[in-house]
Every structure is written in C-alpha cells, then in structure tokens.
Write a protein that holds these residues in place. Structure first.
Motif, PDB file in Angstrom:
ATOM      1  N   LEU A 123       0.842  -1.191   0.000  1.00 28.62           N
ATOM      2  CA  LEU A 123       0.000   0.000   0.000  1.00 28.62           C
ATOM      3  C   LEU A 123       0.878   1.241   0.000  1.00 28.62           C
ATOM      4  N   LEU A 124       0.504   2.205  -0.826  1.00 28.36           N
ATOM      5  CA  LEU A 124       1.283   3.427  -0.997  1.00 28.36           C
ATOM      6  C   LEU A 124       0.380   4.631  -0.786  1.00 28.36           C
ATOM      7  N   GLU A 125       0.928   5.677  -0.162  1.00 28.97           N
ATOM      8  CA  GLU A 125       0.163   6.894   0.084  1.00 28.97           C
ATOM      9  C   GLU A 125       0.562   7.957  -0.932  1.00 28.97           C
ATOM     10  N   GLN A 126      -0.448   8.638  -1.470  1.00 27.91           N
ATOM     11  CA  GLN A 126      -0.190   9.705  -2.432  1.00 27.91           C
ATOM     12  C   GLN A 126      -1.023  10.930  -2.076  1.00 27.91           C
ATOM     13  N   THR A 127      -0.405  12.080  -2.104  1.00 26.44           N
ATOM     14  CA  THR A 127      -1.105  13.351  -1.988  1.00 26.44           C
ATOM     15  C   THR A 127      -0.895  14.059  -3.312  1.00 26.44           C
ATOM     16  N   ILE A 128      -1.986  14.297  -4.020  1.00 29.77           N
ATOM     17  CA  ILE A 128      -1.907  14.792  -5.391  1.00 29.77           C
ATOM     18  C   ILE A 128      -2.554  16.171  -5.466  1.00 29.77           C
ATOM     19  N   PRO A 129      -1.741  17.206  -5.636  1.00 31.73           N
ATOM     20  CA  PRO A 129      -2.312  18.550  -5.740  1.00 31.73           C
ATOM     21  C   PRO A 129      -2.905  18.783  -7.122  1.00 31.73           C
ATOM     22  N   GLY A 130      -4.074  19.397  -7.161  1.00 32.42           N
ATOM     23  CA  GLY A 130      -4.645  19.824  -8.431  1.00 32.42           C
ATOM     24  C   GLY A 130      -3.920  21.066  -8.915  1.00 32.42           C
ATOM     25  N   LYS A 131      -4.264  21.508 -10.090  1.00 36.86           N
ATOM     26  CA  LYS A 131      -3.614  22.681 -10.676  1.00 36.86           C
ATOM     27  C   LYS A 131      -3.749  23.871  -9.732  1.00 36.86           C
ATOM     28  N   GLY A 132      -2.622  24.473  -9.374  1.00 36.86           N
ATOM     29  CA  GLY A 132      -2.606  25.651  -8.526  1.00 36.86           C
ATOM     30  C   GLY A 132      -2.666  25.374  -7.036  1.00 36.86           C
ATOM     31  N   ALA A 133      -2.832  24.120  -6.629  1.00 43.12           N
ATOM     32  CA  ALA A 133      -2.870  23.798  -5.194  1.00 43.12           C
ATOM     33  C   ALA A 133      -1.453  23.810  -4.640  1.00 43.12           C
ATOM     34  N   ASP A 134      -1.291  24.386  -3.457  1.00 50.97           N
ATOM     35  CA  ASP A 134       0.029  24.550  -2.844  1.00 50.97           C
ATOM     36  C   ASP A 134       0.129  23.670  -1.598  1.00 50.97           C
ATOM     37  N   LEU A 135       0.839  22.560  -1.713  1.00 51.19           N
ATOM     38  CA  LEU A 135       0.985  21.641  -0.583  1.00 51.19           C
ATOM     39  C   LEU A 135       1.894  22.200   0.508  1.00 51.19           C
ATOM     40  N   SER A 136       2.639  23.269   0.209  1.00 53.31           N
ATOM     41  CA  SER A 136       3.476  23.876   1.248  1.00 53.31           C
ATOM     42  C   SER A 136       2.678  24.844   2.122  1.00 53.31           C
ATOM     43  N   ASP A 137       1.468  25.174   1.735  1.00 55.30           N
ATOM     44  CA  ASP A 137       0.591  26.001   2.568  1.00 55.30           C
ATOM     45  C   ASP A 137       0.247  25.190   3.815  1.00 55.30           C
ATOM     46  N   PRO A 138       0.520  25.718   5.015  1.00 54.40           N
ATOM     47  CA  PRO A 138       0.294  24.949   6.248  1.00 54.40           C
ATOM     48  C   PRO A 138      -1.145  24.461   6.418  1.00 54.40           C
ATOM     49  N   LEU A 139      -2.131  25.258   6.001  1.00 56.26           N
ATOM     50  CA  LEU A 139      -3.532  24.828   6.123  1.00 56.26           C
ATOM     51  C   LEU A 139      -3.833  23.652   5.187  1.00 56.26           C
ATOM     52  N   VAL A 140      -3.310  23.724   3.988  1.00 53.82           N
ATOM     53  CA  VAL A 140      -3.509  22.652   3.016  1.00 53.82           C
ATOM     54  C   VAL A 140      -2.786  21.392   3.486  1.00 53.82           C
ATOM     55  N   ALA A 141      -1.552  21.553   3.929  1.00 50.65           N
ATOM     56  CA  ALA A 141      -0.766  20.409   4.409  1.00 50.65           C
ATOM     57  C   ALA A 141      -1.449  19.737   5.595  1.00 50.65           C
ATOM     58  N   ARG A 142      -1.988  20.533   6.519  1.00 52.83           N
ATOM     59  CA  ARG A 142      -2.664  19.974   7.702  1.00 52.83           C
ATOM     60  C   ARG A 142      -3.926  19.204   7.295  1.00 52.83           C
ATOM     61  N   GLU A 143      -4.713  19.802   6.399  1.00 51.20           N
ATOM     62  CA  GLU A 143      -5.934  19.127   5.932  1.00 51.20           C
ATOM     63  C   GLU A 143      -5.589  17.813   5.220  1.00 51.20           C
TER      64      GLU A 143
END
Length: 172
Positions: free
Chosen positions: A138-158
C-alpha cells in the motif's frame, strides 16, 4: 462479415512482446499501436509500457504511478496523466483495442481509498492510498490539483488529517 473483421484485435508483434518484461504472474492484457509514432502501448496486469516503432522498450511504469486516463473518441486520442506531474502521454489509437478498458480497470484496481478536498483558494487536493499491483504494497499519495500549494500549512494539515483517516480505514 466486415463488421466482425473491424472488431478483430491485431496481433501483438513478436518484437514488441519480447520488449515488455513480465514478472512472475504478470500477464499481457491489451495493446494498441499509436498511429502517429508507430509505437505500441501495452497494458499488463502490473504495468503500462511503451515500446517504440523499432521494438525497443521506452518505459514501463506501474499502475499506481498513473493518475488518470482519458479517451477522446472523436479524435481517437488516449491521454494518460501521471501522479508525479510528469508530461502526459498521448497516443492516437485507431485500430480496435481493449486498451481503454484495461486502462480504466487497472487504474481502479490500484486505488484502495481516496478522498478529495478544496483548499481555501478553491483548488483541489486528492489523498489516495493505492496498491502496487505487483507486490500488494500500500502506498500513500497526496496529489495537488492545478494551482494547489501543498506547502501552505492549512492545506498540508488538511491533507495530513485526511490521509490519517484513510490510513485508519485500511488498518495502518
């Protein structure tokens, strides 16, 4: 009789078959020839592979690395996008093939659980637990859509909270 002739799948050339490595228990499922390059796109139970017109393996990627596939019937174009956001692959497939069905089935088979959310800036982020179809890992993936910023603390936390929920659902 012409109706049945159109539905016959062309045989996979021997040099193309020889170029696609198969692991123990892996089988060929479908293939199609790209009308533009002459390359063959080959689906196996564990991988999607591309063999050039000369019979050389260009690449072979496991299904969990593919994010999506799109078929445009009017242009006979198949597009595959990748989780790593590498350049999408596009092929023009005009011969009868089961490749589109194999692509959809293998992509679905690799997804164990998925969740999606919108960021405050209305961008989409997907968190996914996928299975390597060769090993069962099993592998975990977090896939940002166009323009999504995974370095944003709120986005990363969610994303982390949603991934933790998925993990608990699969017993990890």
């Amino acid at each position: 009789m012409a109706l049945f002739d159109r539905r016959r799948r062309p045989a996979l050339p021997a040099d193309v078959r020889a170029a696609v490595p198969l692991e123990s228990g892996e089988r060929l499922l479908a293939w199609a020839r790209d009308e533009v390059s002459g390359a063959h796109v080959v689906a196996t139970t564990h991988h999607l592979a591309l063999v050039d017109a000369g019979g050389g393996l260009v690449w072979s990627r496991p299904w969990h690395e593919a994010e999506s596939g799109t078929w445009q019937g009017e242009s006979s174009q198949l597009t595959v996008t990748w989780v790593d956001r590498g350049a999408p692959e596009r092929w023009r497939l005009t011969e009868p093939s089961l490749l589109q069905q194999a692509l959809r089935e293998r992509l679905q088979a690799s997804v164990v659980l998925a969740d999606e959310f919108r960021t405050a800036k209305r961008r989409t982020v997907r968190v996914v637990i996928r299975q390597d179809l060769a090993s069962g890992e099993l592998l975990e993936q977090t896939i940002p859509g166009k323009g999504a910023d995974l370095s944003d603390p709120l986005v990363a936390r969610e994303a982390a909270q949603r991934m933790a929920r998925l993990r608990s659902e699969v017993g990890r």
